[in-house]
Design a protein around this motif. Structure first.
Motif, PDB file in Angstrom:
ATOM      1  N   GLU A  90       0.731  -1.159  -0.058  1.00  0.00           N
ATOM      2  CA  GLU A  90      -0.133  -0.071   0.114  1.00  0.00           C
ATOM      3  C   GLU A  90       0.817   1.190  -0.060  1.00  0.00           C
ATOM      4  OE1 GLU A  90      -2.582  -0.254   3.301  1.00  0.00           O
ATOM      5  OE2 GLU A  90      -3.725  -1.776   2.533  1.00  0.00           O
ATOM      6  N   ASN A  91       2.114   1.221  -0.138  1.00  0.00           N
ATOM      7  CA  ASN A  91       3.061   2.195  -0.020  1.00  0.00           C
ATOM      8  C   ASN A  91       3.619   2.716  -1.578  1.00  0.00           C
ATOM      9  OD1 ASN A  91       2.881   2.414   2.702  1.00  0.00           O
ATOM     10  ND2 ASN A  91       4.382   0.704   2.857  1.00  0.00           N
ATOM     11  N   ALA A  92       3.018   2.610  -2.558  1.00  0.00           N
ATOM     12  CA  ALA A  92       3.323   3.095  -3.716  1.00  0.00           C
ATOM     13  C   ALA A  92       3.210   4.671  -3.685  1.00  0.00           C
ATOM     14  CB  ALA A  92       2.405   2.463  -4.965  1.00  0.00           C
ATOM     15  N   THR A  93       4.579   5.364  -4.383  1.00  0.00           N
ATOM     16  CA  THR A  93       4.591   6.627  -4.278  1.00  0.00           C
ATOM     17  C   THR A  93       4.143   7.286  -5.654  1.00  0.00           C
ATOM     18  OG1 THR A  93       6.177   8.257  -4.064  1.00  0.00           O
ATOM     19  CG2 THR A  93       7.089   6.457  -4.921  1.00  0.00           C
ATOM     20  N   ASN A  94       3.948   8.465  -5.710  1.00  0.00           N
ATOM     21  CA  ASN A  94       3.523   9.065  -6.790  1.00  0.00           C
ATOM     22  C   ASN A  94       4.671  10.039  -7.131  1.00  0.00           C
ATOM     23  OD1 ASN A  94       3.413  11.137  -5.059  1.00  0.00           O
ATOM     24  ND2 ASN A  94       1.552  12.208  -5.741  1.00  0.00           N
ATOM     25  N   ALA A  95       5.817   9.743  -6.799  1.00  0.00           N
ATOM     26  CA  ALA A  95       7.131  10.201  -7.047  1.00  0.00           C
ATOM     27  C   ALA A  95       7.485  10.018  -8.317  1.00  0.00           C
ATOM     28  CB  ALA A  95       7.892  10.612  -5.697  1.00  0.00           C
ATOM     29  N   ASP A  96       8.290  10.951  -8.969  1.00  0.00           N
ATOM     30  CA  ASP A  96       9.037  10.637 -10.138  1.00  0.00           C
ATOM     31  C   ASP A  96      10.711  10.048  -9.710  1.00  0.00           C
ATOM     32  OD1 ASP A  96       7.266  11.453 -12.091  1.00  0.00           O
ATOM     33  OD2 ASP A  96       7.813  13.432 -11.591  1.00  0.00           O
TER      34      ASP A  96
ATOM     35  N   PRO B 187       6.406  22.906  -4.217  1.00  0.00           N
ATOM     36  CA  PRO B 187       5.118  22.018  -3.996  1.00  0.00           C
ATOM     37  C   PRO B 187       5.197  20.729  -4.252  1.00  0.00           C
ATOM     38  CG  PRO B 187       4.690  23.509  -5.718  1.00  0.00           C
ATOM     39  CD  PRO B 187       5.973  24.046  -5.154  1.00  0.00           C
ATOM     40  N   ASN B 188       6.067  20.407  -5.368  1.00  0.00           N
ATOM     41  CA  ASN B 188       6.575  19.129  -5.635  1.00  0.00           C
ATOM     42  C   ASN B 188       7.501  18.219  -5.252  1.00  0.00           C
ATOM     43  OD1 ASN B 188       7.770  21.075  -7.275  1.00  0.00           O
ATOM     44  ND2 ASN B 188       7.834  19.692  -8.994  1.00  0.00           N
ATOM     45  N   VAL B 189       8.074  18.930  -4.150  1.00  0.00           N
ATOM     46  CA  VAL B 189       9.337  18.278  -3.388  1.00  0.00           C
ATOM     47  C   VAL B 189       8.967  18.014  -1.945  1.00  0.00           C
ATOM     48  CG1 VAL B 189      11.604  18.567  -2.603  1.00  0.00           C
ATOM     49  CG2 VAL B 189      11.130  19.327  -4.836  1.00  0.00           C
ATOM     50  N   ARG B 190       8.725  16.554  -1.549  1.00  0.00           N
ATOM     51  CA  ARG B 190       8.815  16.445  -0.359  1.00  0.00           C
ATOM     52  C   ARG B 190       9.960  15.860   0.678  1.00  0.00           C
ATOM     53  NH1 ARG B 190       5.755  10.837   1.181  1.00  0.00           N
ATOM     54  NH2 ARG B 190       5.683  10.832   3.330  1.00  0.00           N
TER      55      ARG B 190
ATOM     56  N   LYS C 272      12.286  22.104  -9.561  1.00  0.00           N
ATOM     57  CA  LYS C 272      11.942  23.353 -10.423  1.00  0.00           C
ATOM     58  C   LYS C 272      11.584  22.860 -12.106  1.00  0.00           C
ATOM     59  CE  LYS C 272      14.269  27.050 -10.734  1.00  0.00           C
ATOM     60  NZ  LYS C 272      15.444  28.099 -10.680  1.00  0.00           N
ATOM     61  N   ASP C 273      12.290  21.701 -12.413  1.00  0.00           N
ATOM     62  CA  ASP C 273      12.155  21.156 -13.614  1.00  0.00           C
ATOM     63  C   ASP C 273      10.935  20.357 -13.697  1.00  0.00           C
ATOM     64  OD1 ASP C 273      12.949  20.783 -16.172  1.00  0.00           O
ATOM     65  OD2 ASP C 273      13.482  18.661 -15.839  1.00  0.00           O
ATOM     66  N   GLY C 274       9.949  20.417 -12.731  1.00  0.00           N
ATOM     67  CA  GLY C 274       8.620  19.977 -12.779  1.00  0.00           C
ATOM     68  C   GLY C 274       8.500  18.344 -12.153  1.00  0.00           C
TER      69      GLY C 274
ATOM     70  N   LEU D 289      20.105  18.770  -5.760  1.00  0.00           N
ATOM     71  CA  LEU D 289      19.554  18.022  -6.836  1.00  0.00           C
ATOM     72  C   LEU D 289      18.000  17.951  -6.610  1.00  0.00           C
ATOM     73  CD1 LEU D 289      19.936  16.281  -9.419  1.00  0.00           C
ATOM     74  CD2 LEU D 289      20.259  14.402  -7.807  1.00  0.00           C
ATOM     75  N   ALA D 290      17.477  17.594  -5.418  1.00  0.00           N
ATOM     76  CA  ALA D 290      15.797  17.930  -5.438  1.00  0.00           C
ATOM     77  C   ALA D 290      15.303  19.183  -5.740  1.00  0.00           C
ATOM     78  CB  ALA D 290      15.764  17.742  -3.757  1.00  0.00           C
ATOM     79  N   TYR D 291      15.831  20.407  -5.365  1.00  0.00           N
ATOM     80  CA  TYR D 291      15.619  21.527  -5.886  1.00  0.00           C
ATOM     81  C   TYR D 291      15.662  21.721  -7.287  1.00  0.00           C
ATOM     82  CZ  TYR D 291      15.260  26.739  -6.291  1.00  0.00           C
ATOM     83  OH  TYR D 291      14.759  28.075  -6.637  1.00  0.00           O
ATOM     84  N   THR D 292      16.797  21.474  -8.233  1.00  0.00           N
ATOM     85  CA  THR D 292      16.803  21.675  -9.467  1.00  0.00           C
ATOM     86  C   THR D 292      16.016  20.521 -10.228  1.00  0.00           C
ATOM     87  OG1 THR D 292      18.716  20.093  -9.489  1.00  0.00           O
ATOM     88  CG2 THR D 292      18.960  22.471  -9.461  1.00  0.00           C
ATOM     89  N   LEU D 293      15.634  19.466  -9.793  1.00  0.00           N
ATOM     90  CA  LEU D 293      14.709  18.456 -10.260  1.00  0.00           C
ATOM     91  C   LEU D 293      13.244  19.245  -9.980  1.00  0.00           C
ATOM     92  CD1 LEU D 293      16.317  15.183  -9.553  1.00  0.00           C
ATOM     93  CD2 LEU D 293      16.072  16.497 -11.772  1.00  0.00           C
TER      94      LEU D 293
END
Length: 332
Positions: A46-52, A166-169, A71-73, A65-69
């Protein structure tokens, strides 16, 4: 010097040929094991992630790297063992090229409001003589220079910038395993701050930031002979580095060159620093040379105070890691 350039100037993608490989299904410094697991079992989790992308460890490289990726969406999930202010003894000097990279990525404000100081070059000492080597910065704006700072303050600023997207956790947890399906890394198993065991999978890419032995002291009530310069003392058996970290405090960093470290607890390390590192007896030239006299009293006082720390500093030769789905970031 300090380890930061290797991470900021391009995220060197390396692995340790002896430590980071599948031997008895284990990866050194990543987790307890690489878990080989079937697709069927993963689909039941049940722990699938929606992260790329999953990034393991939010240090300098991981946070940038988290920030630059982000910003790239990209949707980025960062798992860090401890998100409190780090207290590390190395990677506290950013070269001008690293600062230019921060500008390129929009992260130059990460060296603001952390008591950072501009560094304009190095002062080199050898055989009792010294010289000053300045960075060739004539064709750059006045603000372009190296920066010295406390490592933890810089990392926290980098983490804050990454988490502002918002897309970085960012999550506090300890990664225990990488999940492998048919020779491809699919995700990680990790334990959360409250002890919950989670399996995060279905990510196209998992990035592991492997940290890189320094012996460190903090010197007080002294001044470096050359302001705004890192000071490199070229002596045997290893070089010594001095630089300001905040106010009137200076870091002294000694590289032991892979030797087995003398014990701190029984006084072996203090004796080693005083009798081997500081004085240098050159019998051929018939004189003794050592660290700059301006720093010697503060050096001895710091040793007597007993606040000696160590930190591993491994070298990882450049070579690709062949397992699909995983990327290792390292330092030289």
């Amino acid at each position: 010097m300090g380890g930061i350039p290797a991470s900021v100037l391009g995220f060197v993608l390396l692995y340790r040929s002896k430590g980071v490989k599948k031997t008895n299904e284990s990866w050194e410094n990543i987790g307890d094991e690489v878990v080989q697991i079937s697709e069927q079992v993963l689909c039941q989790s049940e722990n699938a992630t929606n992260a790329d992308i999953i990034i393991v460890e939010a240090g300098v490289a991981g946070s940038a790297l988290a920030y630059t990726l982000g910003k790239d969406g990209r949707r980025v999930h960062v798992i860090e063992r401890d998100l409190t202010l780090p207290d590390r003894i190395a990677r506290e000097l950013l070269q001008p090229g690293g600062y230019l990279k921060l500008i390129e990525w929009g992260l130059e404000d990460c060296v603001e409001e952390i008591d950072a100081e501009q560094v304009l070059g190095y002062a080199l000492y050898k055989n009792g003589r010294s010289t000053k080597l300045s960075y060739p910065l004539q064709n750059f704006d006045q603000d372009v220079a190296g920066r010295r700072f406390r490592n933890g303050r810089f990392i926290q600023r980098m983490r804050e910038r990454a988490a502002s997207l918002p897309n970085v956790r960012l999550e506090e947890g300890n990664v225990t395993s990488l999940l492998e399906v048919e020779e491809t890394i699919k995700g990680v198993q990790h334990k959360t701050k409250i002890g919950q065991e989670l399996t995060t999978y279905d990510t196209p890419l998992t990035i592991v930031d492997i940290p890189s032995c320094f012996v460190a002291l903090i010197l007080e009530n002294c001044e470096l002979p050359y302001p705004n310069h890192g000071h490199v003392i070229l002596v045997n058996p290893s070089p010594i580095l001095f630089y300001r970290i905040s106010g009137s405090k200076f870091r002294c960093l000694v590289d032991i060159l892979g030797q087995k470290l003398p014990s701190i607890s029984n006084g072996e390390m203090a004796n080693y620093l005083k009798t081997v590192v500081a004085p240098q007896d050159d019998q051929e030239l018939s004189y003794v040379f050592q660290i700059p006299q301006e720093l010697r009293d503060a050096f001895d006082f710091a040793i007597n105070k007993g606040n000696i720390r160590t930190m591993p500093n491994r070298s990882m030769p450049a070579a690709p890691y062949p397992t699909p789905g995983a990327l290792l970031l390292g330092y030289i």
